[in-house]
Scaffold this active site. Structure first.
Site, PDB file in Angstrom:
ATOM      1  N   GLY A  56       0.792  -1.221   0.000  1.00 57.44           N
ATOM      2  CA  GLY A  56       0.000   0.000   0.000  1.00 57.44           C
ATOM      3  C   GLY A  56       0.826   1.274   0.000  1.00 57.44           C
ATOM      4  O   GLY A  56       0.406   2.292  -0.563  1.00 57.44           O
ATOM      5  N   ASN A  57       2.031   1.216   0.618  1.00 65.44           N
ATOM      6  CA  ASN A  57       2.858   2.431   0.692  1.00 65.44           C
ATOM      7  C   ASN A  57       3.372   2.863  -0.669  1.00 65.44           C
ATOM      8  O   ASN A  57       3.833   3.980  -0.841  1.00 65.44           O
ATOM      9  CB  ASN A  57       4.031   2.230   1.659  1.00 65.44           C
ATOM     10  CG  ASN A  57       5.033   1.217   1.146  1.00 65.44           C
ATOM     11  OD1 ASN A  57       4.672   0.118   0.744  1.00 65.44           O
ATOM     12  ND2 ASN A  57       6.293   1.591   1.130  1.00 65.44           N
ATOM     13  N   LYS A  80     -10.106 -10.011   6.903  1.00 70.22           N
ATOM     14  CA  LYS A  80      -9.285  -9.126   6.066  1.00 70.22           C
ATOM     15  C   LYS A  80      -9.776  -7.682   6.128  1.00 70.22           C
ATOM     16  O   LYS A  80     -10.893  -7.378   5.735  1.00 70.22           O
ATOM     17  CB  LYS A  80      -9.319  -9.636   4.618  1.00 70.22           C
ATOM     18  CG  LYS A  80      -8.515  -8.814   3.650  1.00 70.22           C
ATOM     19  CD  LYS A  80      -7.041  -9.060   3.775  1.00 70.22           C
ATOM     20  CE  LYS A  80      -6.240  -8.202   2.807  1.00 70.22           C
ATOM     21  NZ  LYS A  80      -4.799  -8.328   3.009  1.00 70.22           N
ATOM     22  N   LYS A 109      -3.103 -10.336  -0.712  1.00 73.12           N
ATOM     23  CA  LYS A 109      -2.273 -10.123  -1.896  1.00 73.12           C
ATOM     24  C   LYS A 109      -0.920 -10.826  -1.791  1.00 73.12           C
ATOM     25  O   LYS A 109      -0.350 -11.250  -2.796  1.00 73.12           O
ATOM     26  CB  LYS A 109      -2.068  -8.627  -2.176  1.00 73.12           C
ATOM     27  CG  LYS A 109      -1.087  -7.939  -1.251  1.00 73.12           C
ATOM     28  CD  LYS A 109      -0.109  -7.060  -2.022  1.00 73.12           C
ATOM     29  CE  LYS A 109       1.075  -6.600  -1.202  1.00 73.12           C
ATOM     30  NZ  LYS A 109       1.007  -6.467   0.225  1.00 73.12           N
ATOM     31  N   LYS A 137       2.857 -11.774   5.068  1.00 74.00           N
ATOM     32  CA  LYS A 137       4.037 -11.739   4.188  1.00 74.00           C
ATOM     33  C   LYS A 137       4.963 -12.921   4.495  1.00 74.00           C
ATOM     34  O   LYS A 137       5.462 -13.589   3.583  1.00 74.00           O
ATOM     35  CB  LYS A 137       4.802 -10.427   4.359  1.00 74.00           C
ATOM     36  CG  LYS A 137       3.965  -9.219   3.990  1.00 74.00           C
ATOM     37  CD  LYS A 137       4.764  -7.926   4.072  1.00 74.00           C
ATOM     38  CE  LYS A 137       3.844  -6.733   4.125  1.00 74.00           C
ATOM     39  NZ  LYS A 137       2.767  -6.728   3.113  1.00 74.00           N
TER      40      LYS A 137
END
Ligand code: ADP
Ligand code: MG
Length: 318
Positions: free
Chosen positions: A14-15, A132, A217, A279
């Site tokens: 997102g960053n 989520k 994602k 992640k």
């Protein structure tokens, strides 16, 4: 750790699209995307072939909010359609930024976006337990009001505020995989599996049906990395390295982790579910399915990390 250039899946977080609460307009998002794409173009210039995946949480949130505000005049936008919209819009930003950067560098390359559906299991237990976070952050009061008024499930997200949560089923199959592979084969830079892909299920006749859910994602990117046998799975996020005891006085940055070490630290709670956890889980999936190396760093450090100078590297057990 240092790798010969090969095929990489680069998952941008997102960053790379939203730098902060006062930098959310479409031109702001493009500027953030452009900065990240410069570093990915550098990677491509070094000889890497790349598939770029990306998050879309805030962008989906904007679409849903617009949809909500416009209900007196226009039909609502279902979540799967919002996913598709963001894959197109974010893909466009990446394509344009890469085009311009390739042109500046005199590189003969072209990026193309694949609107990507990802099959999930209708019986995935996630449908009974939404986890989520999607949409914008809210204060607790707003969150509780929306929950009451709109039937949302809301939860606090990694200490940063409250968000709506929806089911997050596991990705099973990337429907457009063959197209992604063909484009890579032909030398295109591919943007795919945006937002974890548009979640679809199969009905009794085998037809695809979109569902109100969000696939993580990082997990969807890992599935893609496994399926295309990527040499590297790179997760680009807001931190240069992963840490133990993150944000605490005894925080310790990590340079290199084996699968066993990563699994142990995950079990010990160093990587929270809302942020770093998925992640690490995604990287473990990839390395347990034949992946060779994974890397977590932030966009400006991608070139240095690929030279082995920074980032957190993940490798199979010896
Ligand atoms: P993205 O949008 O890229 O998916 P997230 O915000 O979901 O990023 O997750 C990355 C964030 O996780 C980092 O920016 C950091 O604030 C947080 N984080 C949590 N635990 C750790 C850890 N152990 N090491 C580094 N960062 C961590
Ligand atoms: Mg995330």
């Amino acid at each position: 750790m240092r790798l010969e250039p090969g095929l990489a899946v680069v998952a941008v977080g997102g960053n790379s699209l939203i730098k902060g609460p006062d930098r959310m307009t479409v031109p702001d998002q493009y500027e953030a995307a452009r900065e990240t794409m410069v570093h990915i173009a550098e990677m491509i210039a070094q000889g890497w072939r790349v598939v770029i995946t990306h998050g879309n949480g805030p962008q989906v949130g904007f679409i849903l909010r617009r949809s909500e505000l416009a209900l007196h005049e226009l039909h609502p936008v279902p979540l799967d359609a919002a996913d598709a919209d963001t894959q197109g819009a974010i893909g466009y930003m990446f394509q344009k930024a890469l085009y311009n950067e390739f042109q500046r560098r005199g590189m003969n390359q072209l990026a193309v976006t694949v609107v990507t559906q990802v099959l999930v299991d209708r019986n995935d237990p996630a449908f009974q337990n939404p986890t989520k976070p999607i949409g914008s952050w809210m204060d607790e009061e707003t969150a509780r009001r929306r929950a009451a008024e709109q039937g949302w499930v809301v939860r606090e997200d990694a200490g940063r505020g409250w968000r709506r949560v929806v089911p997050s089923p596991r990705p099973q199959r990337i429907i457009e995989l063959a197209a992604i592979k063909a484009l890579l084969q032909d030398g295109f830079v591919v943007i795919a599996v945006g937002g974890g892909g548009i979640p679809v299920v199969e009905d009794e006749e085998g037809n695809l049906v979109g569902v109100e859910a969000v696939i993580d994602k990082d997990l969807a990117s890992a599935l893609l990395a496994i399926e295309i046998r990527a040499d590297l799975f790179l997760i680009s996020t807001a931190v240069e390295k992963v840490a133990l005891n993150y944000g605490r006085p005894d925080q310790r940055w990590l340079d290199r982790l084996t699968v066993s070490e990563a699994r142990r630290y995950l079990a010990e709670g160093h990587f929270p579910p809302g942020s770093m956890g998925p992640k690490i889980e995604a990287i473990l999936q990839y390395l347990e399915h034949g992946g060779k190396a994974a890397l977590i760093t932030d966009p400006p450090h991608i070139p240095a990390a690929l030279r082995g100078e920074t980032g957190t590297w993940f490798v199979p057990d010896p």
